[in-house]
Write an enzyme that holds these catalytic residues in place. Structure first.
Site, short mmCIF file in Angstrom:
data_model
loop_
_atom_site.label_atom_id
_atom_site.label_comp_id
_atom_site.label_asym_id
_atom_site.label_seq_id
_atom_site.Cartn_x
_atom_site.Cartn_y
_atom_site.Cartn_z
N GLU A 1 -35.02 -40.42 7.62
CA GLU A 1 -34.57 -39.08 8.04
C GLU A 1 -35.19 -38.16 7.49
OE1 GLU A 1 -30.38 -40.30 7.70
OE2 GLU A 1 -31.40 -40.55 5.91
N LYS B 1 -25.96 -15.88 -4.48
CA LYS B 1 -25.07 -16.49 -3.27
C LYS B 1 -23.23 -15.78 -4.21
CE LYS B 1 -22.35 -20.26 -1.87
NZ LYS B 1 -22.25 -21.98 -1.61
N TRP B 2 -23.12 -14.54 -3.74
CA TRP B 2 -21.75 -13.89 -4.01
C TRP B 2 -20.24 -14.58 -3.58
CZ3 TRP B 2 -21.02 -7.74 -4.42
CH2 TRP B 2 -19.74 -6.87 -4.93
N ASP B 3 -19.88 -15.17 -4.52
CA ASP B 3 -18.39 -15.85 -4.33
C ASP B 3 -17.75 -14.82 -4.55
OD1 ASP B 3 -17.34 -17.86 -2.39
OD2 ASP B 3 -18.02 -19.83 -3.85
N ASN C 1 -13.04 -16.51 -4.85
CA ASN C 1 -12.56 -17.95 -4.57
C ASN C 1 -11.25 -17.88 -5.09
OD1 ASN C 1 -14.59 -19.85 -3.16
ND2 ASN C 1 -15.41 -19.68 -5.21
N CYS D 1 -19.70 -14.60 0.28
CA CYS D 1 -19.41 -16.47 0.62
C CYS D 1 -18.02 -15.76 0.33
CB CYS D 1 -19.53 -16.74 -0.72
SG CYS D 1 -19.68 -18.60 -0.20
N PHE E 1 1.15 -1.37 0.13
CA PHE E 1 -0.17 -0.16 -0.35
C PHE E 1 1.10 1.56 -0.07
CE2 PHE E 1 -2.19 3.22 2.64
CZ PHE E 1 -3.43 3.65 1.83
N ASP F 1 -16.85 -9.80 7.11
CA ASP F 1 -16.00 -9.03 7.84
C ASP F 1 -17.40 -7.77 8.00
OD1 ASP F 1 -16.62 -6.87 5.70
OD2 ASP F 1 -14.73 -8.78 5.18
#
Ligand code: GLA
Length: 721
Positions: A606, A476-478, A480, A518, A280, A526
């Site tokens: 089940e 669902k925002w991943d 990876n 995700c 930085f 966070d």
């Protein structure tokens, strides 16, 4: 009046319901920190001491006075190059190459409401819920202005801090390091509690002494990371869940961060939370400003549980935004561990059919629906529906799912590209890359440069074109992989701002869509992401026993409503462990509940059990989502317990998993928390009644049964006498 300025003594005092924060502009114009802790009255400048500090730095303006040193005095925003040799919050590289910034008080402003930070997520509040203090400091020689921001939310016992740095000089300068907040303590013995981990094992709690020297942790991975969460607790020695003073710092930021804790030569303690200085070096041209992301501070005199409650309420009521900040979250079933890449449209419809039968609200089509993606080596960046694989259009698929009375959700990973994609072939220059060097691959994918608007726009348009094909009610925002190939000093920060811009546009365009965050599970778990995505997939590890530890660590700052948690198949795909369906469900009910398995492979018994689990979750959803959460023991204890108590203390849900079996076993007891001690409670399964004080002081006897990892869930209700 939450914010008071004493003109005579030039003391700023910030009051919340149970805490006070105080600072003073001293006679030389330095802004000194005086106090943060339990509510007090009066001026705390009597705490400052002035002995001969000739072996530390003494500012020139003091003439021959050796008793004044910034190396010994508590400061609000310590900077490098001022004769304070401790950790610093701000490092400015001036145009002449020197590292110096000596900040002096200029003016202040107090306004109603909570400040916001353009382009960054931040705590929000109604006008009548908060006040803002802005203190402007200046370094005349360097042409630097720093505006320290304080947001005070009295009822929530929350104080937020941030800083805006401005180049008021003529030449370009560089910010080499910038913290959001610093806390200085004149004396005291502390422990630091941090949350470390790795992919599939996030947020393990570690508590250690604050010793002489510097201890630091953070992330240089581009995201806040699996390895350390951007959260820290400084606890007075001996602090427990219920007793003792402790301070929290939570960074509202999803990128590289740094937390430093230092005990100095005078046994004083300093703690800083802010942007990581590694990778930085942010240039500021004449007239430009830089916003440091916010840190949420809180203090509890009554141990760690009180601190957690402050953060849970703050995140639920003042960080999460949009409809789903408050709305009931759907119980979902996700295709990932059910089918991985091996699915077609029929598979998804079948999952939806099962969902309808089991009472599950929403089916998620996870990774593998686009481009020619049948494994994780190809097609990221090509956000076109693979109709051949699905056997139909997305619109048709969603209609079939909706026709069964089930909602539809979709997985995306917008920040990524595979080299094997049309997008990469057309725009190889859109990835993060250092000229003349080959990029670093991770999961065989590269990171798109989201600091660039044209890159974000392309992906945004592609994704919207997909979402517009049908009634997509959840995404669902991943993300990876970690960032590498940092090609200049500003991209780590600008990238995160790009992610926030994308998130802001997505939620504005689809206000009724629930977005779950995700990042290979919980690698970007966070407060920054929670502003846009009110729930986040907590971990790629769905093993119920490992989840006890992951969710325990997560619970110190984050509320249950933020935690994505699912029941998966056994043997567990990450650990091979076998636990009962009941244990998996009880554990997953400490989050936003769902399933990650193929119900068609389960027995009738089940499936009946799942039906009951979904009913149970829905019955207690309000209590789990909005009640107060209590940790009753540690995940390493023989019985790991936690409970939820409604705000009026009328209802409670006790959850325990027995993690150890032994021969000739002793009986197991658990002490409950948060109940009304004078009230009578009925345990609903047996009908037995107990006094609140008895359950809390003497405990509750757990049934004895010889099942490995047995789970117990008991509901209690206050009864009239
Ligand atoms: C990440 C996520 C998983 C799943 C896969 C798909 O690992 O955390 O839940 O979506 O990606 O590739």
């Amino acid at each position: 009046m939450p914010i008071i300025f004493d003109e005579n003594k030039r003391i700023f005092t910030l009051h919340t319901r149970h805490t006070t924060y105080q600072m003073q502009v001293d006679k030389y114009g330095y802004l000194l920190h005086l106090y943060y802790g339990a509510s007090i009255a009066g001026s705390m400048d009597y705490l400052l001491t002035y002995a001969d500090r000739g072996f530390s730095g003494n500012p020139y303006v003091l003439g021959g006075d050796r008793t004044y040193s910034l190396d010994a005095l508590p400061q609000e925003y310590p900077t490098l190059g001022t004769g304070d040799y401790r950790c610093y919050g701000l490092d400015i590289k001036n145009s002449d190459g020197s590292h110096c910034c000596s900040l002096h008080y200029s003016h202040y402003e107090i306004v109603r409401g909570k400040y916001s930070l353009q382009g960054l997520p931040a705590v929000w509040a109604r006008e009548d819920e908060a006040e803002t203090l802005r203190i402007t400091l200046k370094d005349a020689a360097g042409g630097i202005e720093v505006c320290l921001l304080y947001g005070v939310l009295p009822k929530a016992d929350i104080i937020t801090r941030s800083a805006i740095i401005k180049n008021t000089g003529e030449a370009r300068m560089k910010i080499e390091k910038a913290a959001g907040a610093c806390l200085d303590f004149l004396f005291g013995d502390f422990d630091v509690i941090k949350f470390y981990g790795r992919h599939a094992m996030e947020r393990t709690v570690e508590r250690m002494d604050v010793c002489h020297g510097k201890m630091s942790f953070g992330s240089t991975r581009g995201a806040s990371s699996h390895q350390f969460n951007p959260a820290v607790i400084l606890a007075e020695k001996g602090t427990t869940e219920d007793l003792g003073g402790c301070y929290g710092m939570l960074f509202v930021y999803s990128g590289n961060f740094l937390c430093e804790v230092q005990r100095d030569q005078f046994d004083q303690t300093r703690i800083l939370m802010g942007l990581n200085s590694d990778l930085f070096s942010y240039p500021l041209e004449k007239g430009e400003e830089f916003r440091v992301p916010e840190v949420i501070l809180s203090y509890s005199k009554e141990g760690l549980t009180g601190l957690s409650h402050n953060y849970h309420h703050c995140i639920r009521d003042h960080v999460c935004t949009g409809r789903y900040a408050k709305d009931v979250r759907p119980v979902l079933i996700n295709s990932w561990e059910a089918a991985y890449f091996d699915f077609n449209g029929e598979t998804i419809v079948n999952l939806a059919r099962e969902a309808a039968e089991l009472g599950i609200d929403l089916v998620v089509m996870d990774d593998g629906w686009f481009g020619k993606r049948d494994d994780d080596n190809t097609s990221l960046g090509d956000w076109q529906v693979n109709e051949k694989k699905l056997g139909c259009s997305l619109g048709e698929l969603i209609e079939r799912v909706n026709g069964l009375g089930v909602k539809f959700g979709l997985w995306i990973e917008p920040e990524m590209v595979n080299e094997d994609s049309e997008l990469y072939r057309a725009h190889p220059d859109w990835v993060l890359k250092i000229d003349g060097r080959a990029p670093i691959r991770a999961r065989n994918q590269l990171l798109l440069d989201f600091s660039r608007a044209e890159v974000r726009n392309n992906i945004f348009e592609q994704i919207c074109a997909v979402l517009d094909q049908g009634n997509v009610e959840y995404v669902k925002w991943d993300m990876n992989r970690s960032m590498a190939d940092v090609y200049n000093g500003r991209v780590t920060y600008d990238y995160v701002l790009g992610v926030y811009d994308f998130a802001e546009r997505l939620r504005t365009r689809y206000p009724d869509m629930l977005i779950e965050g995700c990042c290979g599970g919980g690698g970007r778990f966070d407060a920054g992401m929670l502003y846009y995505t009110p729930q986040i997939w907590c971990s790629d590890n769905t093993d119920a026993v490992n989840r006890l530890s992951i969710q325990y660590g997560t619970s110190f700052f984050y509320p249950t409503r933020a935690v994505g948690s699912h029941v998966s198949a056994v043997p567990n795909h990450q650990t091979g462990r076998v636990t009962s369906l009941c244990t998996r469900a009880v554990t997953a009910m400490a989050g936003t509940f769902g399933y990650e398995l193929d119900p068609a492979l389960l027995s009738k018994k089940e499936r009946e059990e799942i039906k009951e689990q979904v009913k149970t979750y829905k019955k207690y959803e309000q209590l789990i989502s909005h009640g107060d959460y209590y940790r009753l023991s540690k995940p390493t204890d023989a019985c790991c317990g936690w409970m939820f108590v409604s705000a009026d203390k009328g209802q409670a849900l006790l959850n325990v998993v027995r993690t150890r079996l032994e021969g000739n076993m002793p009986a197991a007891y658990v002490k409950l928390k948060g109940l009304d001690e004078t009230a009578l409670y009925r345990e609903n399964a047996t009908g037995m009644t107990y006094r609140g004080s008895a359950l809390m002081e003497a405990g509750f006897v757990l049934p004895m049964n010889m099942i490995e990892y047995a789970a117990y869930q008991m509901s209690f209700e206050r009864v009239e006498e």
